[in-house]
Design a protein around this motif. Structure first.
Motif, PDB file in Angstrom:
ATOM      1  N   PHE A  69       6.391  24.148 -24.732  1.00 20.89           N
ATOM      2  CA  PHE A  69       6.001  23.891 -23.347  1.00 20.89           C
ATOM      3  C   PHE A  69       5.720  25.189 -22.613  1.00 20.89           C
ATOM      4  CE2 PHE A  69       7.051  22.295 -18.925  1.00 20.89           C
ATOM      5  CZ  PHE A  69       5.894  21.540 -18.809  1.00 20.89           C
ATOM      6  N   GLY A  70       6.523  26.220 -22.911  1.00 17.98           N
ATOM      7  CA  GLY A  70       6.298  27.526 -22.295  1.00 17.98           C
ATOM      8  C   GLY A  70       4.934  28.085 -22.640  1.00 17.98           C
ATOM      9  N   LYS A  71       4.523  27.878 -23.887  1.00 23.42           N
ATOM     10  CA  LYS A  71       3.212  28.368 -24.330  1.00 23.42           C
ATOM     11  C   LYS A  71       2.090  27.617 -23.619  1.00 23.42           C
ATOM     12  CE  LYS A  71       2.849  29.601 -28.620  1.00 23.42           C
ATOM     13  NZ  LYS A  71       2.690  29.597 -30.110  1.00 23.42           N
ATOM     14  N   ILE A  72       2.276  26.303 -23.453  1.00 19.00           N
ATOM     15  CA  ILE A  72       1.272  25.491 -22.754  1.00 19.00           C
ATOM     16  C   ILE A  72       1.161  25.929 -21.295  1.00 19.00           C
ATOM     17  CG2 ILE A  72       0.744  23.171 -21.890  1.00 19.00           C
ATOM     18  CD1 ILE A  72       1.966  22.085 -24.505  1.00 19.00           C
ATOM     19  N   LEU A  73       2.314  26.162 -20.658  1.00 17.34           N
ATOM     20  CA  LEU A  73       2.302  26.596 -19.255  1.00 17.34           C
ATOM     21  C   LEU A  73       1.526  27.902 -19.087  1.00 17.34           C
ATOM     22  CD1 LEU A  73       5.963  25.834 -18.108  1.00 17.34           C
ATOM     23  CD2 LEU A  73       3.882  24.715 -17.313  1.00 17.34           C
ATOM     24  N   LYS A  74       1.740  28.831 -19.993  1.00 18.65           N
ATOM     25  CA  LYS A  74       1.026  30.113 -19.906  1.00 18.65           C
ATOM     26  C   LYS A  74      -0.473  29.923 -20.101  1.00 18.65           C
ATOM     27  CE  LYS A  74       4.956  32.962 -21.271  1.00 18.65           C
ATOM     28  NZ  LYS A  74       5.606  33.730 -22.352  1.00 18.65           N
TER      29      LYS A  74
END
Length: 198
Positions: A72-77
């Motif tokens: 999810f962190g990667k998607i947010l970035k």
């Protein structure tokens, strides 16, 4: 197509019919230059809803905990979000926000810092005023109205840019600038809430 636009299209296909989203005042968002977009916060769905209704890509400040999940962190970035520690006193996040605005992008904020449990507008944190006073960005208030019931109705209203010229000349405090922004959001809420459940 960039990942941002792919994600925006996918989310729009899902959310627009699910919540019968109505967008008002989209023309109030400047087509270019730095824009500080400030909205009330009533649901975890607020960021994607603002993201799919705004005609320009938005960089959101999102609470740091959301980036703890690797996927999810990667998607947010990839959708231009960046982390901020609670209270919006995170210096690195403030630096990134200033850079985003000075580079001519749209920075999305929920000045209350957390979702309203009652649906009523809470007090805004000084971070919003900090960005308004430290840059020449246009400040656009946004109001989200509705309860996110499936097949209900959500209104997203973009108000006219707030004139900060006089406040910048007077060098008012970040807190006072935030109060000014919150007043503009409250005005939109008061104006458009009537009939929102129709």
């Amino acid at each position: 197509m960039s990942f941002y636009h792919f994600a925006k299209t996918l989310v729009a296909v899902l959310l627009f019919p699910a919540y019968r989203i109505q967008v008002i005042g989209k023309e109030n968002i400047p087509k270019e230059g730095g824009v500080l977009l400030c909205s009330n916060h009533i649901s975890n769905l607020d960021p994607p809803v603002v993201g799919i209704t705004c005609p320009r890509p938005i960089s959101f400040m999102a609470k740091a905990e959301l980036f703890n999940s690797p996927l999810f962190g990667k998607i947010l970035k990839k959708v231009h979000a960046f982390p901020v520690k609670r209270g919006m006193s995170d210096r690195e996040a403030l630096r990134m926000g200033l850079k985003s605005l000075k580079d001519g992008h749209v920075l999305g904020l929920f000045p209350e810092g957390t979702r309203s449990k009652t649906g009523e507008l809470g007090k805004g944190l000084a971070g919003a005023g900090f960005f308004a006073m430290r840059t020449d960005a246009k400040v656009v208030p946004c109001a989200i109205i509705g309860d996110y019931k499936f097949w209900g109705r959500i209104k997203v209203i973009y108000g006219k840019p707030i004139d900060f010229e006089e406040m910048r000349e007077k060098k008012v405090s970040a807190e006072e600038a935030t109060d000014h922004i919150m007043s503009a959001i409250k005005s939109l809420l008061d104006t458009y809430k009537q009939g929102s459940n129709a």
